[in-house]
Design a protein around this motif. Sequence first.
Motif, mmCIF file in Angstrom:
data_model
loop_
_atom_site.group_PDB
_atom_site.id
_atom_site.type_symbol
_atom_site.label_atom_id
_atom_site.label_comp_id
_atom_site.label_asym_id
_atom_site.label_seq_id
_atom_site.Cartn_x
_atom_site.Cartn_y
_atom_site.Cartn_z
ATOM 1 N N CYS A 205 0.795 -1.059 -0.132
ATOM 2 C CA CYS A 205 -0.078 -0.083 0.000
ATOM 3 C C CYS A 205 0.859 1.193 -0.142
ATOM 4 C CB CYS A 205 -0.994 0.178 1.219
ATOM 5 S SG CYS A 205 -1.769 -1.598 1.201
ATOM 6 N N LEU A 206 0.129 2.402 -0.328
ATOM 7 C CA LEU A 206 1.115 3.604 -0.349
ATOM 8 C C LEU A 206 0.568 4.706 0.641
ATOM 9 C CD1 LEU A 206 0.959 3.557 -4.217
ATOM 10 C CD2 LEU A 206 2.875 2.855 -2.719
ATOM 11 N N ALA A 207 1.195 5.753 0.914
ATOM 12 C CA ALA A 207 0.836 6.830 1.625
ATOM 13 C C ALA A 207 1.423 8.093 0.799
ATOM 14 C CB ALA A 207 1.275 6.932 3.118
ATOM 15 N N GLU A 208 0.134 9.052 0.361
ATOM 16 C CA GLU A 208 0.533 10.161 -0.415
ATOM 17 C C GLU A 208 1.243 11.104 0.514
ATOM 18 O OE1 GLU A 208 -1.592 13.256 -3.344
ATOM 19 O OE2 GLU A 208 -2.686 12.445 -1.540
ATOM 20 N N VAL A 209 2.587 11.698 0.156
ATOM 21 C CA VAL A 209 3.235 12.533 1.077
ATOM 22 C C VAL A 209 3.211 14.034 0.456
ATOM 23 C CG1 VAL A 209 4.414 10.735 2.391
ATOM 24 C CG2 VAL A 209 5.505 11.722 0.319
ATOM 25 N N GLY A 245 5.260 17.031 7.325
ATOM 26 C CA GLY A 245 4.756 17.026 5.920
ATOM 27 C C GLY A 245 4.613 18.221 5.359
ATOM 28 N N SER A 246 4.960 19.378 6.039
ATOM 29 C CA SER A 246 4.481 20.803 5.439
ATOM 30 C C SER A 246 5.619 21.084 4.314
ATOM 31 C CB SER A 246 4.463 21.814 6.376
ATOM 32 O OG SER A 246 5.608 21.947 7.430
ATOM 33 N N ARG A 247 5.489 21.945 3.543
ATOM 34 C CA ARG A 247 6.428 22.435 2.566
ATOM 35 C C ARG A 247 6.792 24.113 2.854
ATOM 36 N NH1 ARG A 247 6.139 25.273 -2.364
ATOM 37 N NH2 ARG A 247 3.963 24.863 -2.542
ATOM 38 N N LEU A 248 7.736 24.296 2.613
ATOM 39 C CA LEU A 248 8.282 25.646 2.856
ATOM 40 C C LEU A 248 7.705 26.414 1.678
ATOM 41 C CD1 LEU A 248 11.489 25.742 4.605
ATOM 42 C CD2 LEU A 248 9.238 25.913 5.634
ATOM 43 N N GLU A 249 7.311 27.746 1.776
ATOM 44 C CA GLU A 249 6.677 28.308 0.722
ATOM 45 C C GLU A 249 7.602 29.070 -0.180
ATOM 46 O OE1 GLU A 249 3.271 31.817 0.323
ATOM 47 O OE2 GLU A 249 5.136 32.280 1.742
ATOM 48 N N SER A 590 3.476 13.535 -7.933
ATOM 49 C CA SER A 590 3.099 13.067 -6.502
ATOM 50 C C SER A 590 4.377 12.448 -6.027
ATOM 51 C CB SER A 590 1.924 12.446 -6.274
ATOM 52 O OG SER A 590 0.515 13.400 -6.752
ATOM 53 N N ILE A 591 4.255 12.209 -4.684
ATOM 54 C CA ILE A 591 5.160 11.500 -3.967
ATOM 55 C C ILE A 591 4.588 10.528 -3.296
ATOM 56 C CG2 ILE A 591 7.416 11.309 -2.505
ATOM 57 C CD1 ILE A 591 8.092 14.180 -3.225
ATOM 58 N N TYR A 592 4.878 9.221 -3.221
ATOM 59 C CA TYR A 592 4.295 8.044 -2.482
ATOM 60 C C TYR A 592 5.224 7.528 -1.468
ATOM 61 C CZ TYR A 592 0.878 8.939 -6.282
ATOM 62 O OH TYR A 592 0.026 9.696 -7.212
ATOM 63 N N LYS A 593 4.843 7.014 -0.490
ATOM 64 C CA LYS A 593 5.547 6.188 0.480
ATOM 65 C C LYS A 593 5.212 4.805 0.622
ATOM 66 C CE LYS A 593 7.179 6.061 5.401
ATOM 67 N NZ LYS A 593 6.838 6.559 6.575
ATOM 68 N N PHE A 594 5.991 3.701 0.659
ATOM 69 C CA PHE A 594 5.651 2.280 0.352
ATOM 70 C C PHE A 594 5.230 1.779 1.875
ATOM 71 C CE2 PHE A 594 8.160 2.231 -3.191
ATOM 72 C CZ PHE A 594 7.395 1.421 -4.446
ATOM 73 N N ILE A 595 4.288 1.258 1.981
ATOM 74 C CA ILE A 595 3.460 0.821 3.385
ATOM 75 C C ILE A 595 3.440 -0.860 3.185
ATOM 76 C CG2 ILE A 595 2.375 0.856 5.296
ATOM 77 C CD1 ILE A 595 3.681 3.327 5.077
ATOM 78 N N LYS A 616 12.328 30.480 8.036
ATOM 79 C CA LYS A 616 12.061 31.561 7.884
ATOM 80 C C LYS A 616 10.909 31.896 7.046
ATOM 81 C CE LYS A 616 16.353 33.575 9.259
ATOM 82 N NZ LYS A 616 17.552 34.670 8.758
ATOM 83 N N SER A 617 10.716 30.880 6.097
ATOM 84 C CA SER A 617 9.767 31.054 5.142
ATOM 85 C C SER A 617 8.331 30.398 5.747
ATOM 86 C CB SER A 617 9.987 30.051 3.687
ATOM 87 O OG SER A 617 8.975 29.989 2.885
ATOM 88 N N LYS A 618 7.116 30.920 5.109
ATOM 89 C CA LYS A 618 5.816 29.993 5.697
ATOM 90 C C LYS A 618 5.577 28.519 5.314
ATOM 91 C CE LYS A 618 1.054 30.617 4.835
ATOM 92 N NZ LYS A 618 -0.034 31.446 3.762
ATOM 93 N N ARG A 619 5.008 28.011 6.261
ATOM 94 C CA ARG A 619 4.843 26.449 5.714
ATOM 95 C C ARG A 619 3.562 26.344 5.334
ATOM 96 N NH1 ARG A 619 7.304 22.986 10.936
ATOM 97 N NH2 ARG A 619 8.929 24.390 11.609
ATOM 98 N N ILE A 620 3.681 25.467 4.289
ATOM 99 C CA ILE A 620 2.150 25.542 3.605
ATOM 100 C C ILE A 620 1.998 23.819 4.170
ATOM 101 C CG2 ILE A 620 1.213 24.811 1.459
ATOM 102 C CD1 ILE A 620 3.178 26.976 0.127
ATOM 103 N N PRO A 621 0.588 23.627 4.671
ATOM 104 C CA PRO A 621 0.398 21.978 5.288
ATOM 105 C C PRO A 621 -0.016 21.293 4.133
ATOM 106 C CG PRO A 621 -0.750 24.065 6.346
ATOM 107 C CD PRO A 621 -0.036 24.658 5.396
ATOM 108 N N PHE A 622 0.453 20.018 4.201
ATOM 109 C CA PHE A 622 0.003 19.155 3.004
ATOM 110 C C PHE A 622 -1.451 18.670 2.975
ATOM 111 C CE2 PHE A 622 -0.299 14.460 2.399
ATOM 112 C CZ PHE A 622 -0.226 14.499 0.695
ATOM 113 N N ARG A 623 -1.918 18.939 1.819
ATOM 114 C CA ARG A 623 -3.331 18.496 1.795
ATOM 115 C C ARG A 623 -3.458 17.325 0.815
ATOM 116 N NH1 ARG A 623 -3.505 23.953 2.471
ATOM 117 N NH2 ARG A 623 -4.979 24.562 4.176
#
Length: 716
Positions: A205-209, A245-249, A590-595, A616-623
Amino acid sequence: MPRRSNSGLKGGPGSRPPWLSCGLCLVIFLSQVALLQGHPQCLDYGPPFRPSRRLEFCSDYGSFGCCDQHKDRRVAARYQDIMDYFDLRGHELCGGYIKDILCQECSPYAAHLYDAENPQTPLRNLPGLCSDYCFAFHSNCHSAISLLTNDRDLQDAQDKDSARFCHLLNLPDKDYCFPNVLRNDQLNRRLGVVAEDHEGCLQLCLAEVANGLRNPVAMVHAGDGSHRFFVAEQVGVVWVYLPDGSRLEQPFLDLKSAVLTTPWIGDERGFLGLAFHPQFRRNRKFYIYYSFLGRRKVEKIRISEMKVSRADPNKADPKSERIILEIEEPASNHNGGQLLFGLDGYMYIFTGDGGQAGDPFGKFGNAQNKSSLLGKVLRIDVNGAGSGGRQYRIPLDNPFVSELGAHPAVYAYGVRNMWRCAVDRGDPITRQGRGRIFCGDVGQNKFEEIDLIVKGGNYGWRAKEGFECYDKKLCFNTSLNDVLPIYAYGHAVGKSVTGGYVYRGCESPNLNGLYIFGDFMSGRLMALQEDRKSKKWKKRDICSGSTVTCAFPGLINTYSKFIISFAEDEAGELYFLATSYPSAYAAYGSIYKFIDPSRRAPPGKCKHKPVPVQTKSKRIPFRPLAKTVLDLLKEQSEKAARKTSNGTLASSADRASSKKLASATHSKTRQRGPGRKKKARAWFPASQGLRKKSLYPRSGRIRLSAQRRPAGASLP
């Protein structure tokens, strides 16, 4: 699954979720959950595991289950508290029953026994018991019920006949109630082993990251303890993803203005490689590999060194670029692109043969020409400048240092276009395999291959493709010392290999030692398993896990088709990067993690504490964009519930309308006489049809949209 009743819910009727108030919804939901019969799962909604140390109390589950030593001791303490209420006779009669019941929390089927396979449903107080066992328990130890549960319905049945009590603990699927679940060899024979379908395909299975990326070509970590990962897009932008899991803006690096690429589907040029120096924490250095347009519009590849900004650890210093090596590209394809550091501390560079078909450059092609840097594995020392104006040093033990006419940086040759290589971390315990370098080499017309890189090795191109001759004249004139692939497959399987990694992570123990890779064009995932005695590699197919296999929170079983790259995070967990539309400017990556849902590591074993990094950059939550298996099951359940509910309401409305109209007709018949009867009957069906249409329009249906999977050319 167990029949729902107040007795099955924690805390009684007051804790019933609002959606369970509808009996119809309950029936539909249970029919959906019935698909998960016997789904090995723990009460924390995770897969079972093998405890790191022996269990003292619930020893039946000491080799595989849902309890570690801490939980085992907790269950034992509760058992002791309960048994303090019994005399010696009570101990003899009830001790075994109470221990069995309490230890079901440790069963690999705990979630099923306690009705917890779906996280949205409340837990039972007691596990589901088989009828014979339940009747015997109630007959001998009914006084223990109030000590085992605070459920009112179960307590009310304590002193009454056992039929009522056992009905409340009934599990309709008899094979999975306790103790039958322990005795069923068919259920337990392969418990904890990677699930396979009927054709032997490994179900993972996978988890979308991550998502919304433009052809993500690389994901790497800095090895600095921060557990960040850096994702490079083909257009020349690198993003920072944090452990939460967040990405820097703001991007880590933006080289769009320098990188050569186009929106054409399958264009192989662009930002292709990224690697961090083994001493990155100390020297802040990293290395990049990209296509660019030189003077007179000559296409080249460039390998450069850069540094991270002192002011911001998540930003590269754009003025720090030091060009290490530039190589002219005679064609736009076969650009290689892999950078990595071996255990020896040297940097390995993997170049393509220069492009076009059949390596047509020179008498024997670039790949067989040791004076050319194309079609090679290069090994250099980046920790200083060398002689002859080189911005790197040549390791003294490089294999062709003393060979006349050979470039001293060449480590191996005969390469067509190695697309994605990786260093094996080695077995976590024995360290076996540590330092091996695996590569996927993209083929020409017939075969794709996986190679192990060896010093001085000739990998055969263009004389050979896979195990067979490509250029027959050249093939028969070469030595017999070519390094053969460890595995090759034909174009019926896929047409563009994407090299992967040997799994050495912690979270999925079953995968340890599997080399997992894929094919860009076919979208197939595959694995190679080594036979240590024969040194042969056996191919295993990997397929998306079934609905039952992947019915865990956060897991999906679909992915975008075009597999661009594989990745390993700092903890050794394995990922792959894919897109549904292979254009460098299309944000469908997309990036997927193996489970592996069949077995996980014991809770707490794989935890790590990331070194904090100032942001220092804004964090963008993962959706997430991909729907989890549980979300899809829920949607199907709700859709079926609405359909059935609408049908029931329509039927009720029809019956009410029929009664009303029949009454009206009877009244009119009595008032107007027999002659009006026929007219009234003729009017009745039409009225019913109009009522049905106006009350229940065909709208609001849920559609599960398919992924976009257009055809495209090969990236590698």
